[in-house]
Enzyme design. Structure first.
Site, PDB file in Angstrom:
ATOM      1  N   ILE A   1       0.866  -1.173   0.000  1.00  0.00           N
ATOM      2  CA  ILE A   1       0.000   0.000   0.000  1.00  0.00           C
ATOM      3  C   ILE A   1       0.903   1.223   0.000  1.00  0.00           C
ATOM      4  O   ILE A   1       2.037   1.167   0.481  1.00  0.00           O
ATOM      5  CB  ILE A   1      -0.995   0.012   1.184  1.00  0.00           C
ATOM      6  N   ASP A   2       0.426   2.305  -0.561  1.00  0.00           N
ATOM      7  CA  ASP A   2       1.260   3.491  -0.758  1.00  0.00           C
ATOM      8  C   ASP A   2       1.757   4.081   0.558  1.00  0.00           C
ATOM      9  O   ASP A   2       1.143   3.895   1.608  1.00  0.00           O
ATOM     10  CB  ASP A   2       0.474   4.570  -1.513  1.00  0.00           C
ATOM     11  N   LYS A   3       2.837   4.841   0.458  1.00  0.00           N
ATOM     12  CA  LYS A   3       3.394   5.527   1.626  1.00  0.00           C
ATOM     13  C   LYS A   3       2.338   6.380   2.324  1.00  0.00           C
ATOM     14  O   LYS A   3       2.226   6.361   3.548  1.00  0.00           O
ATOM     15  CB  LYS A   3       4.568   6.414   1.189  1.00  0.00           C
TER      16      LYS A   3
ATOM     17  N   ARG B   1      -6.853   5.769  -6.082  1.00  0.00           N
ATOM     18  CA  ARG B   1      -6.515   7.181  -6.287  1.00  0.00           C
ATOM     19  C   ARG B   1      -6.756   7.593  -7.738  1.00  0.00           C
ATOM     20  O   ARG B   1      -7.315   8.663  -8.022  1.00  0.00           O
ATOM     21  CB  ARG B   1      -5.066   7.423  -5.884  1.00  0.00           C
TER      22      ARG B   1
END
Length: 303
Positions: free
Chosen positions: A136-138, A236
Site C-alpha cells: 500500500i502506498d506511503k 486514487r
C-alpha cells in the site's frame, strides 16, 4: 545448498519442472523454471530444459544458492501486528511509512522493521522485499499481509491473482457523489507523459473498483472502496478519473488542499484471505487513524 533426487519408475516421463514443483511445493513453478534456466538444476550432470522428460534412475541435483546479504539494516521500529503465526504476519501500516527499500530509500521502511522483528520471511520477491506479497502506498494507512515462507507467499499471491482476497478501503473524496454505489471498470497504466503517475489508459491492465457511499458532507464524500484488482494507485486514479480525487492526495488531488496532511485520506480497513496452511478464511479490520477521524468530525460539524 545442494539437494539430490533420484527418479523412480512412477515418475518416468514427467516433465522436469513439474517433477521439481511436486517435491518443492513451497516454490512456485515459475521459480522452479528460473532455477532450471539458470543452470541450477542438473540431470546426470547435464543442464536440461523445463520440458525434459525424466527417465528411470535419472539423478537430479538442485543447487539453491543462499540469499545474498541485502545490506538492509534491521531497525527496531514499533509494529502494529494484528496477527502472526509461522506462515503470515498481518500488520496495520501507519501513514508515512514506505513498505520496502528502494534505491533512494534504505531506512525506516516496513521491511526494516520486519527484519528486526523476525528473520523467517519469504524470499520470492528478492532480497530487498522479503515477505512482501502486496503493497500500500506511503501516504495510505492500513492492513497488509506479509509472508513468512515461500509456501505462504505463493498461496497468498495466487489469491491476489484470482481476485479472491478481500480488500476494502475507506476514502474521503472531493465533491459530493450522486450515486449511492457504483463500479469503475477502467484500465490503468503508466501515464503517457508523466512517468511518476499512473492513469486510465486504453490498452492498460484491467482495473475494477467498486464503491459505496458511507456519508455525504457539504463538499466531500466518505466512500468505501472494494477492490477487485490491485493496480498501482488504483483507487486514487479511479476516483480522480470520475472527478472525485482523494482529499490530501499530492499526486492526483487538488493543488490547493484544505488540510495540512502527509498523504491522501485512504485507509485499508479490511483484509481477508484463505490461510495458506489451515485453508480457512480469516479476516481483519482496523479503525480509522485519529487524524482521519478528526477530518471527518470537521466535515460533520460543517454540514
Amino acid at each position: 545448498m545442494e539437494t539430490k533426487k533420484i527418479v523412480f519408475d512412477e515418475n518416468r516421463d514427467i516433465r522436469l519442472d513439474l517433477f521439481l514443483h511436486k517435491y518443492f511445493p513451497d516454490k512456485s513453478r515459475s521459480h522452479i523454471q528460473k532455477l532450471i534456466g539458470d543452470g541450477s538444476v542438473l540431470v546426470n550432470n547435464i543442464a536440461r530444459k523445463n520440458n525434459y522428460k525424466l527417465k528411470f534412475q535419472d539423478e537430479i541435483v538442485i543447487n539453491i544458492k543462499k540469499p545474498v546479504n541485502s545490506g538492509i539494516v534491521p531497525e527496531d521500529i514499533p509494529l502494529d501486528i494484528l496477527y502472526e503465526d509461522r506462515d503470515v504476519i498481518v500488520v496495520n501500516k501507519p501513514q508515512g511509512m514506505i513498505v520496502h527499500p528502494a534505491s533512494s530509500i534504505q531506512n525506516g521502511t516496513l521491511v526494516n522493521a520486519l527484519l528486526a522483528h523476525c528473520t523467517d520471511l519469504s524470499g520470492i520477491n528478492g532480497i530487498t522485499r522479503p515477505g512482501i506479497v502486496h503493497r500500500i502506498d506511503k501516504g495510505t494507512s492500513g492492513i497488509l499481509v506479509v509472508a513468512k515462507n515461500d509456501f505462504a507467499h505463493n498461496k497468498l499471491a495466487e489469491q491476489l491473482k484470482n481476485h479472491s482476497m478481500t480488500r476494502e478501503y475507506i476514502a474521503l473524496v472531493e465533491g459530493v457523489l450522486k450515486q449511492d454505489s457504483g463500479t469503475i471498470d477502467e484500465p490503468i497504466a503508466r501515464h503517457p507523459r508523466d512517468k511518476i503517475k499512473m492513469a486510465v489508459v486504453q490498452g492498460g491492465k484491467r482495473a475494477v473498483t467498486n464503491y459505496k457511499i458511507i456519508e455525504r458532507f457539504k463538499n466531500n464524500t466518505l466512500v468505501k472502496c472494494i477492490l477487485e484488482t490491485g493496480r498501482t494507485h488504483q483507487i486514487r486514479v479511479h476516483m480522480a478519473y470520475i472527478g472525485h480525487p482523494l482529499v490530501g492526495d499530492p499526486v492526483y488531488g487538488y493543488k490547493k488542499q484544505k488540510f495540512n496532511l502527509n498523504g491522501q485520506l485512504l485507509h485499508a480497513e479490511k483484509l481477508g484471505f484463505i490461510h495458506p496452511s489451515t485453508e480457512k478464511y480469516i479476516e481483519f479490520e482496523t479503525d480509522l487513524p485519529l487524524y482521519f477521524k478528526k477530518i471527518i468530525d470537521i466535515m460533520k460539524n460543517n454540514k
